[in-house]
Design a protein around this motif. Structure first.
Motif, PDB file in Angstrom:
ATOM      1  N   GLU A 150       0.850  -1.195   0.000  1.00 30.07           N
ATOM      2  CA  GLU A 150       0.000   0.000   0.000  1.00 30.07           C
ATOM      3  C   GLU A 150       0.884   1.242   0.000  1.00 30.07           C
ATOM      4  OE1 GLU A 150      -2.615  -0.023   3.343  1.00 30.07           O
ATOM      5  OE2 GLU A 150      -3.939  -1.545   2.498  1.00 30.07           O
ATOM      6  N   TYR A 151       0.296   2.366  -0.401  1.00 34.75           N
ATOM      7  CA  TYR A 151       0.997   3.641  -0.289  1.00 34.75           C
ATOM      8  C   TYR A 151       0.719   4.193   1.103  1.00 34.75           C
ATOM      9  CZ  TYR A 151       1.636   3.204  -5.291  1.00 34.75           C
ATOM     10  OH  TYR A 151       1.998   2.739  -6.530  1.00 34.75           O
ATOM     11  N   TYR A 152       1.735   4.103   1.969  1.00 32.98           N
ATOM     12  CA  TYR A 152       1.575   4.511   3.362  1.00 32.98           C
ATOM     13  C   TYR A 152       1.806   6.015   3.527  1.00 32.98           C
ATOM     14  CZ  TYR A 152       2.279  -0.390   5.019  1.00 32.98           C
ATOM     15  OH  TYR A 152       2.195  -1.717   5.284  1.00 32.98           O
ATOM     16  N   LEU A 153       0.880   6.671   4.152  1.00 33.01           N
ATOM     17  CA  LEU A 153       1.064   8.079   4.514  1.00 33.01           C
ATOM     18  C   LEU A 153       2.264   8.238   5.448  1.00 33.01           C
ATOM     19  CD1 LEU A 153      -0.251  10.944   4.415  1.00 33.01           C
ATOM     20  CD2 LEU A 153      -1.415  10.337   6.533  1.00 33.01           C
ATOM     21  N   THR A 154       2.448   7.218   6.279  1.00 35.14           N
ATOM     22  CA  THR A 154       3.491   7.261   7.308  1.00 35.14           C
ATOM     23  C   THR A 154       4.900   7.362   6.727  1.00 35.14           C
ATOM     24  OG1 THR A 154       3.206   4.873   7.299  1.00 35.14           O
ATOM     25  CG2 THR A 154       2.176   6.070   9.070  1.00 35.14           C
ATOM     26  N   ASP A 155       5.072   6.980   5.454  1.00 31.59           N
ATOM     27  CA  ASP A 155       6.399   7.072   4.830  1.00 31.59           C
ATOM     28  C   ASP A 155       6.851   8.524   4.663  1.00 31.59           C
ATOM     29  OD1 ASP A 155       6.548   4.377   4.747  1.00 31.59           O
ATOM     30  OD2 ASP A 155       6.266   4.159   2.582  1.00 31.59           O
ATOM     31  N   LEU A 156       5.912   9.455   4.790  1.00 30.72           N
ATOM     32  CA  LEU A 156       6.271  10.868   4.614  1.00 30.72           C
ATOM     33  C   LEU A 156       7.300  11.341   5.635  1.00 30.72           C
ATOM     34  CD1 LEU A 156       2.905  12.616   3.683  1.00 30.72           C
ATOM     35  CD2 LEU A 156       4.877  12.188   2.216  1.00 30.72           C
ATOM     36  N   VAL A 157       7.321  10.706   6.806  1.00 35.64           N
ATOM     37  CA  VAL A 157       8.271  11.141   7.832  1.00 35.64           C
ATOM     38  C   VAL A 157       9.701  10.988   7.302  1.00 35.64           C
ATOM     39  CG1 VAL A 157       9.135  10.744  10.165  1.00 35.64           C
ATOM     40  CG2 VAL A 157       6.681  10.593   9.703  1.00 35.64           C
ATOM     41  N   GLU A 158      10.008   9.821   6.764  1.00 35.88           N
ATOM     42  CA  GLU A 158      11.354   9.597   6.203  1.00 35.88           C
ATOM     43  C   GLU A 158      11.629  10.522   5.019  1.00 35.88           C
ATOM     44  OE1 GLU A 158      11.434   5.219   5.743  1.00 35.88           O
ATOM     45  OE2 GLU A 158      13.606   5.474   5.988  1.00 35.88           O
ATOM     46  N   ILE A 159      10.618  10.677   4.165  1.00 32.98           N
ATOM     47  CA  ILE A 159      10.793  11.531   2.974  1.00 32.98           C
ATOM     48  C   ILE A 159      11.080  12.979   3.384  1.00 32.98           C
ATOM     49  CG2 ILE A 159       9.565  12.495   0.975  1.00 32.98           C
ATOM     50  CD1 ILE A 159       8.154   9.690   0.770  1.00 32.98           C
ATOM     51  N   PHE A 160      10.313  13.471   4.373  1.00 33.64           N
ATOM     52  CA  PHE A 160      10.519  14.856   4.839  1.00 33.64           C
ATOM     53  C   PHE A 160      11.925  14.997   5.427  1.00 33.64           C
ATOM     54  CE2 PHE A 160       6.358  17.387   5.333  1.00 33.64           C
ATOM     55  CZ  PHE A 160       5.772  16.755   4.255  1.00 33.64           C
ATOM     56  N   ASN A 161      12.350  14.018   6.215  1.00 30.00           N
ATOM     57  CA  ASN A 161      13.689  14.076   6.820  1.00 30.00           C
ATOM     58  C   ASN A 161      14.775  14.116   5.750  1.00 30.00           C
ATOM     59  OD1 ASN A 161      13.084  14.200   9.576  1.00 30.00           O
ATOM     60  ND2 ASN A 161      12.751  11.984   9.682  1.00 30.00           N
ATOM     61  N   ARG A 162      14.594  13.290   4.709  1.00 33.17           N
ATOM     62  CA  ARG A 162      15.562  13.251   3.626  1.00 33.17           C
ATOM     63  C   ARG A 162      15.677  14.616   2.963  1.00 33.17           C
ATOM     64  NH1 ARG A 162      13.488   9.940  -0.635  1.00 33.17           N
ATOM     65  NH2 ARG A 162      12.898   8.403   0.909  1.00 33.17           N
ATOM     66  N   LYS A 163      14.548  15.311   2.827  1.00 33.76           N
ATOM     67  CA  LYS A 163      14.533  16.597   2.152  1.00 33.76           C
ATOM     68  C   LYS A 163      14.958  17.744   3.068  1.00 33.76           C
ATOM     69  CE  LYS A 163      11.101  15.700  -1.429  1.00 33.76           C
ATOM     70  NZ  LYS A 163      11.986  16.045  -2.555  1.00 33.76           N
ATOM     71  N   GLY A 164      15.148  17.409   4.339  1.00 29.16           N
ATOM     72  CA  GLY A 164      15.548  18.447   5.292  1.00 29.16           C
ATOM     73  C   GLY A 164      14.386  19.321   5.735  1.00 29.16           C
ATOM     74  N   TRP A 165      13.149  18.821   5.574  1.00 29.39           N
ATOM     75  CA  TRP A 165      11.972  19.545   6.059  1.00 29.39           C
ATOM     76  C   TRP A 165      11.718  19.115   7.503  1.00 29.39           C
ATOM     77  CZ3 TRP A 165       8.572  18.030   1.236  1.00 29.39           C
ATOM     78  CH2 TRP A 165       9.063  18.720   0.111  1.00 29.39           C
ATOM     79  N   SER A 166      11.517  20.080   8.359  1.00 24.04           N
ATOM     80  CA  SER A 166      11.480  19.807   9.802  1.00 24.04           C
ATOM     81  C   SER A 166      10.295  18.916  10.219  1.00 24.04           C
ATOM     82  CB  SER A 166      11.410  21.148  10.528  1.00 24.04           C
ATOM     83  OG  SER A 166      11.147  20.940  11.876  1.00 24.04           O
ATOM     84  N   THR A 167      10.591  17.805  10.893  1.00 21.32           N
ATOM     85  CA  THR A 167       9.535  16.906  11.384  1.00 21.32           C
ATOM     86  C   THR A 167       9.490  16.935  12.906  1.00 21.32           C
ATOM     87  OG1 THR A 167      11.043  15.028  11.430  1.00 21.32           O
ATOM     88  CG2 THR A 167       9.742  15.317   9.426  1.00 21.32           C
ATOM     89  N   ASN A 168       8.310  16.670  13.451  1.00 22.35           N
ATOM     90  CA  ASN A 168       8.081  16.853  14.883  1.00 22.35           C
ATOM     91  C   ASN A 168       7.059  15.813  15.343  1.00 22.35           C
ATOM     92  OD1 ASN A 168       7.734  18.168  17.440  1.00 22.35           O
ATOM     93  ND2 ASN A 168       5.994  19.326  16.603  1.00 22.35           N
ATOM     94  N   ALA A 169       7.125  15.444  16.622  1.00 15.71           N
ATOM     95  CA  ALA A 169       6.084  14.560  17.185  1.00 15.71           C
ATOM     96  C   ALA A 169       5.524  15.207  18.438  1.00 15.71           C
ATOM     97  CB  ALA A 169       6.666  13.191  17.524  1.00 15.71           C
ATOM     98  N   MET A 170       4.220  15.126  18.586  1.00 10.40           N
ATOM     99  CA  MET A 170       3.570  15.644  19.789  1.00 10.40           C
ATOM    100  C   MET A 170       2.913  14.455  20.485  1.00 10.40           C
ATOM    101  SD  MET A 170       0.367  18.319  19.858  1.00 10.40           S
ATOM    102  CE  MET A 170      -1.073  17.698  20.731  1.00 10.40           C
ATOM    103  N   VAL A 171       3.306  14.210  21.734  1.00 10.13           N
ATOM    104  CA  VAL A 171       2.751  13.070  22.471  1.00 10.13           C
ATOM    105  C   VAL A 171       1.408  13.493  23.079  1.00 10.13           C
ATOM    106  CG1 VAL A 171       3.182  11.345  24.271  1.00 10.13           C
ATOM    107  CG2 VAL A 171       5.101  12.346  23.030  1.00 10.13           C
ATOM    108  N   VAL A 172       0.336  12.741  22.793  1.00  7.86           N
ATOM    109  CA  VAL A 172      -0.985  13.128  23.328  1.00  7.86           C
ATOM    110  C   VAL A 172      -1.080  12.743  24.809  1.00  7.86           C
ATOM    111  CG1 VAL A 172      -2.184  12.952  21.126  1.00  7.86           C
ATOM    112  CG2 VAL A 172      -2.080  10.952  22.612  1.00  7.86           C
ATOM    113  N   GLU A 173      -1.885  13.524  25.553  1.00  7.78           N
ATOM    114  CA  GLU A 173      -1.996  13.285  26.997  1.00  7.78           C
ATOM    115  C   GLU A 173      -2.752  11.990  27.285  1.00  7.78           C
ATOM    116  OE1 GLU A 173      -3.658  16.868  28.766  1.00  7.78           O
ATOM    117  OE2 GLU A 173      -2.072  17.998  27.717  1.00  7.78           O
ATOM    118  N   ASP A 174      -3.858  11.793  26.573  1.00  6.53           N
ATOM    119  CA  ASP A 174      -4.686  10.617  26.843  1.00  6.53           C
ATOM    120  C   ASP A 174      -4.741   9.740  25.591  1.00  6.53           C
ATOM    121  OD1 ASP A 174      -6.604   8.750  27.334  1.00  6.53           O
ATOM    122  OD2 ASP A 174      -8.209  10.170  27.830  1.00  6.53           O
TER     123      ASP A 174
END
Ligand code: UD1
Ligand code: CA
Length: 451
Positions: A191-215
């Protein structure tokens, strides 16, 4: 510009249902409906729903509240987002959410947009004891998000990671669609995973971030009926808590079922085994006794409802209903009325101060004020082909066990003698009596007994 893309094209195979997953209700409202409400409350200006399976049902339900993109066939979450390309404004940020996460709150959506202010991508992650079927968030040595790996594609080490992808992302819109051009389907599910964008963005030097949810429960994804029941329990608890904090007494919140769009005034008390659905508005100081069911009902202040069912109908202040009564199909019972035991009202209006205390059917009728309806009265509104209306004017007295054959009009302060079958209208102040006269056979009772 704040946009949203909601992924709702999948069938939801694990639900084992004829109905597509996002239309399954949680607390009486389809999952997709909860998500659209949360997005609207969070101030998202443009909402695109990606539809595929049961597209017509989803569209019929959401109507013109949102825009639609069609995904057919369904080749994965990344492929789904691509379908919305031409519909999204290039400026600003886009939030992408799964249509199977009904518990998401508008506050969290707002926080996610804020978290992405200085980044090209922010993924909402959650910490779980067991990551189960969720994609894992893999961080590098500095703690930066390196990639997301789907459970099915995880190495043993990756599977042990307990930070997971909730499926909720915020992107700079321009970068989102530029990055999507580079995703491939070389993975376990092809399948074409949306989640692969994280690696692609990192490769391109576009800033990636994660926000941990409280609940983490708020971002749970519903994949099967076990998850569905969990989402229902979480949301029920959340809704009930909100009402209690607003001054509503729930005698046993674990056995009180209130829909997401229900409004309830302060000092109202709700007893166990009560279910309230749809766009129901309940006033203040109302008492709802056990085993009542309300759907799309409007209830005034100081009303008492006892073990009764009220659907698509209105009951005004200081009226009592039940036990065991049923008001339906655009019935309106006005103020200070008494609807007693085993009474059914259908598509009828019942004026201020009128009473109908026992065993009665009132259908397609207009009753004025201060009318007394005796026990066992029936409006005969249907001849097998058509329905007709009954009109009863102010102050009339309808004796017990009368049949009113519609169409018929009973005048102001008129009286109907008990046991009458009324086929003709009765003028103001007159009495209608329609029954055989009684005769007395002297001594007949004694004789019969001796035989
Ligand atoms: C997805 C994520 C996973 C995450 C999880 C959170 C991917 C590849 N995986 O997995 O990392 O932990 O959500 O709940 O993104 N959909 C479409 N079109 C498709 C496929 C899916 O519209 O072609 C929709 C589905 O209707 C559903 C949503 O996307 O509402 C998620 O799909 P689902 O198959 O449930 O993804 P998960 O396996 O749960
Ligand atoms: Ca899912």
């Amino acid at each position: 510009m704040k946009s949203a893309i909601v992924l709702a094209a999948g069938k939801g195979t694990r639900m084992k249902s004829a109905l597509c997953k996002v239309m399954h209700p949680v607390c009486g409202k389809p999952m997709i409906g909860h998500i659209v409400s949360a997005l609207k409350n969070a101030g998202v200006e443009k909402i695109i729903v990606v539809v595929g399976h049961d597209a017509e049902k989803v569209k019929e339900y959401l109507n013109d509240e949102v825009a639609y993109a069609i995904q057919s066939p369904q080749l994965g979450t990344g492929h789904a987002v691509m379908q919305a390309d031409s519909l999204v404004d290039e400026e600003g940020d886009t939030i992408v959410l799964n249509g199977d996460g009904p518990c998401i709150q508008s506050e969290t959506i707002q926080k996610a947009f804020e978290a992405n202010r200085d980044h090209a991508l922010t993924v909402l992650s959650a910490k779980l004891d067991d990551g189960a079927h969720y994609g894992r968030i893999i961080r590098d040595g500095d703690g930066k998000v390196a990639k997301i790996v789907e459970a099915k594609d995880c190495s043993e080490k990756e599977r042990a990671v307990n930070e997971i992808n909730t499926g909720l992302f915020v992107f700079k819109t321009k970068e989102l669609f530029a990055g999507l051009k580079e995703i491939r389907n070389d993975n376990a599910q092809q399948e074409y995973y949306l989640t692969d964008l994280v690696e692609i963005f990192n490769r391109k030097g576009w800033s990636t971030n994660a926000m941990v949810v409280e609940d983490p429960d708020e971002t749970m994804g519903v994949n099967d009926r076990v998850d569905l029941a969990q989402a229902e329990a979480w949301m029920r608890n959340d809704i009930n808590r909100r009402h209690m904090l607003n001054g509503v007494t729930l005698v046993d919140p674990a056995h009180t079922y209130i829909g997401a769009d229900v409004e309830i005034g302060a000092d109202t008390t709700i007893y166990p085994n009560v279910m309230i659905e749809g766009e129901t508005h309940i006033g203040a100081h109302v008492q709802i006794l056990p085993n009542s069911f309300l759907s799309n009902a409007k209830i005034g202040d100081d009303v008492l409802i006892d073990s009764s069912k009220i659907v698509d109908s209105q009951v005004d202040a200081h009226t009592t209903v039940g036990p065991m009564s049923h008001l339906r199909n655009h019935t309106h019972v006005h103020e200070n009325c008494r609807i007693g035991n085993f009474v059914e009202f259908k598509n009828s209006d019942f004026g201020n101060g009128s009473k109908c205390a026992h065993l009665t059917y009132i259908g397609d009728s207009d009753f004025g004020e201060k009318i007394n309806v005796g026990c066992g009265v029936v409006t005969v509104n249907y001849d097998g082909k058509n329905k007709y209306r009954t009109t009863v004017k102010d102050g009339a007295f309808i004796g017990s066990n009368c049949n009113l054959i519609a169409p018929v009009t009973i005048g102001e302060n008129a009286l109907l003698a008990a046991g009458s079958t009324i086929t003709d209208s009765v003028n103001d102040g007159d009495m209608g009596i329609a029954r055989a006269r009684q005769t007395i056979k002297a001594g007949f009772g004694e004789q019969y007994k001796k035989k």
